[in-house]
Write a protein that holds these residues in place. Structure first.
Motif, PDB file in Angstrom:
ATOM      1  N   PRO A  55      -2.154   0.866  28.725  1.00 57.59           N
ATOM      2  CA  PRO A  55      -1.406   1.083  29.954  1.00 57.59           C
ATOM      3  C   PRO A  55      -0.156   0.203  29.936  1.00 57.59           C
ATOM      4  CG  PRO A  55      -3.413  -0.168  30.393  1.00 57.59           C
ATOM      5  CD  PRO A  55      -3.376   0.085  28.922  1.00 57.59           C
ATOM      6  N   GLY A  56       0.957   0.733  30.344  1.00 57.64           N
ATOM      7  CA  GLY A  56       2.163  -0.098  30.369  1.00 57.64           C
ATOM      8  C   GLY A  56       3.416   0.730  30.253  1.00 57.64           C
ATOM      9  N   LYS A  57       4.529   0.052  30.401  1.00 59.62           N
ATOM     10  CA  LYS A  57       5.846   0.666  30.284  1.00 59.62           C
ATOM     11  C   LYS A  57       6.518   0.119  29.028  1.00 59.62           C
ATOM     12  CE  LYS A  57       5.392   2.322  34.511  1.00 59.62           C
ATOM     13  NZ  LYS A  57       5.164   3.726  34.759  1.00 59.62           N
ATOM     14  N   VAL A  58       7.578   0.780  28.631  1.00 57.58           N
ATOM     15  CA  VAL A  58       8.250   0.384  27.394  1.00 57.58           C
ATOM     16  C   VAL A  58       8.755  -1.068  27.460  1.00 57.58           C
ATOM     17  CG1 VAL A  58      10.349   0.824  26.031  1.00 57.58           C
ATOM     18  CG2 VAL A  58       8.798   2.712  26.624  1.00 57.58           C
ATOM     19  N   GLY A  59       9.347  -1.474  28.598  1.00 55.14           N
ATOM     20  CA  GLY A  59       9.868  -2.847  28.713  1.00 55.14           C
ATOM     21  C   GLY A  59       8.768  -3.879  28.532  1.00 55.14           C
ATOM     22  N   GLY A  60       7.641  -3.649  29.210  1.00 55.15           N
ATOM     23  CA  GLY A  60       6.517  -4.585  29.113  1.00 55.15           C
ATOM     24  C   GLY A  60       5.909  -4.579  27.718  1.00 55.15           C
ATOM     25  N   ALA A  61       5.885  -3.404  27.097  1.00 54.11           N
ATOM     26  CA  ALA A  61       5.290  -3.301  25.752  1.00 54.11           C
ATOM     27  C   ALA A  61       6.148  -4.023  24.724  1.00 54.11           C
ATOM     28  CB  ALA A  61       5.118  -1.832  25.372  1.00 54.11           C
TER      29      ALA A  61
END
Ligand SMILES: Cc1cc2nc3c(=O)[nH]c(=O)nc-3n(C[C@H](O)[C@H](O)[C@H](O)COP(=O)(O)OP(=O)(O)OC[C@H]3O[C@@H](n4cnc5c(N)ncnc54)[C@H](O)[C@@H]3O)c2cc1C
Length: 308
Positions: A130-136
């Protein structure tokens, strides 16, 4: 506390969309966290840069947030600006040849689906994270690749566009980012976009890999209960994984308040309903103490405690 003039500036700049004292438990997969002093969702790069300028002149801290899937927000909340790039302006996704360009607010599930549709392989490992590109990018998210190895964002990111705290925009090649295990040395920069370098692969093969990875995750992890995924980094150096060390120390099922060491995956802490950050932090300390006693290993945190 935010000064009245800054308060007013934020209201005007966002057209009234700024939210003060926004409960962070609404924005974390743990469903835990005190209030963000000011929660903003910039509608584009210029608004983001203007917000950063306000924060800089008011000397307010700035905290970017993705899907909140790796966060433990303290019960006292987060001072300053909390910036979510989960808005249409930062959710653009483009496939061009063998590259996939995605805004910071694009969900990892969408990245996997778009790559599969385009017949591009290499990022299947993101399935089920689970997550967004920025956080990943910031977390250098990764996992098993379904082929007996491990893969992380650093294996597929070619370039990252960031906005620095002074508002300048820079496109940084992956080699200059300083990726480490579950970390990218961004020095406070905000990721606004990432370019992934992928390789042609038949969609059916991609589908098979994704299915296998998801089956493994479903069998071994608590995917539906509120958690932040793995709490501790694996210690490396040929030592067993953090989950195994915790399990061997007999800590599965240990509980403080409504926070419990998952009986399914010892490196997950699950919120049974009303857990506070204080409960989770107490459980973390107890685990670190017991694992140090039993195995002589200090377990470092993977979860991001905010504020630090
Ligand atoms: C059930 C479950 C399973 C998981 N499995 C995995 C797994 O297999 N592998 C894995 O690596 N992780 C896993 N995680 C953890 C989490 O999904 C990843 O760390 C993910 O990359 C977090 O992304 P996010 O958008 O939610 O970031 P957040 O949790 O919102 O933020 C994480 C960090 O990134 C920073 N950040 C967020 N957006 C930006 C930005 N735009 N620019 C700069 N910094 C930013 C934040 O300030 C914070 O420091 C799991 C979590 C859960 C709940």
């Amino acid at each position: 506390m935010i000064a009245t003039t800054v308060h007013q500036e934020l209201v005007e700049l966002t057209g009234g969309r700024v939210r003060f004292d926004e409960p962070m438990r609404l924005h974390t997969s743990f469903h835990i966290g005190g209030p963000a002093e000011a929660w903003v969702e910039p509608q584009g790069l210029e608004e983001l840069r203007a917000l950063l300028a306000v924060a800089a002149s008011a000397e307010m801290p700035v905290t970017p947030i993705g899907a909140g899937a790796n966060l433990l927000v303290r019960d006292g909340g987060i001072p300053g600006l909390v910036v979510s790039l989960n808005t249409p302006a930062f959710r653009r996704l483009l496939v061009d040849g063998e590259t996939l360009t995605a805004g910071a607010g694009v969900g990892l599930d969408r990245v996997v689906a778009a790559a599969r549709e385009a017949g591009l392989g290499g990022c299947e490992f993101l399935a089920g994270i689970p997550g967004k590109v920025g956080g990943a990018v910031r977390m250098n998210a990764g996992t098993r690749d379904g082929q007996g190895g491990f893969r992380a964002m650093s294996d597929v990111v070619a370039r990252v566009t960031v906005v620095r705290r002074d508002g300048t925009v820079a496109a940084t090649p992956a080699a200059e980012i300083g990726f480490e295990y579950r970390r990218a040395a961004l020095n406070g920069d905000l990721v606004v976009e990432a370019v992934l370098q992928l390789a042609p692969r038949p969609p059916e093969e991609i589908g098979q890999r994704v299915t296998a990875l998801m089956a493994y995750k479903r069998a071994t992890q608590d995917l539906t209960a509120p958690s932040a995924g793995c709490i501790f980094k694996n210690p490396g150096g040929g030592r067993p994984a953090a989950g195994r060390l915790i399990d061997q120390a007999g800590l599965k099922g240990m509980r403080v308040g409504d926070a419990i060491i998952s009986p399914r995956h010892a490196n997950f802490i699950v919120n049974l309903g009303e857990a506070t950050a204080g409960d989770v932090l107490a459980l973390i300390s107890a685990v670190q103490y017991k694992v140090m006693q039993e195995h002589g290993v200090f377990l470092e945190l993977e979860v991001q405690v905010m504020p630090q």
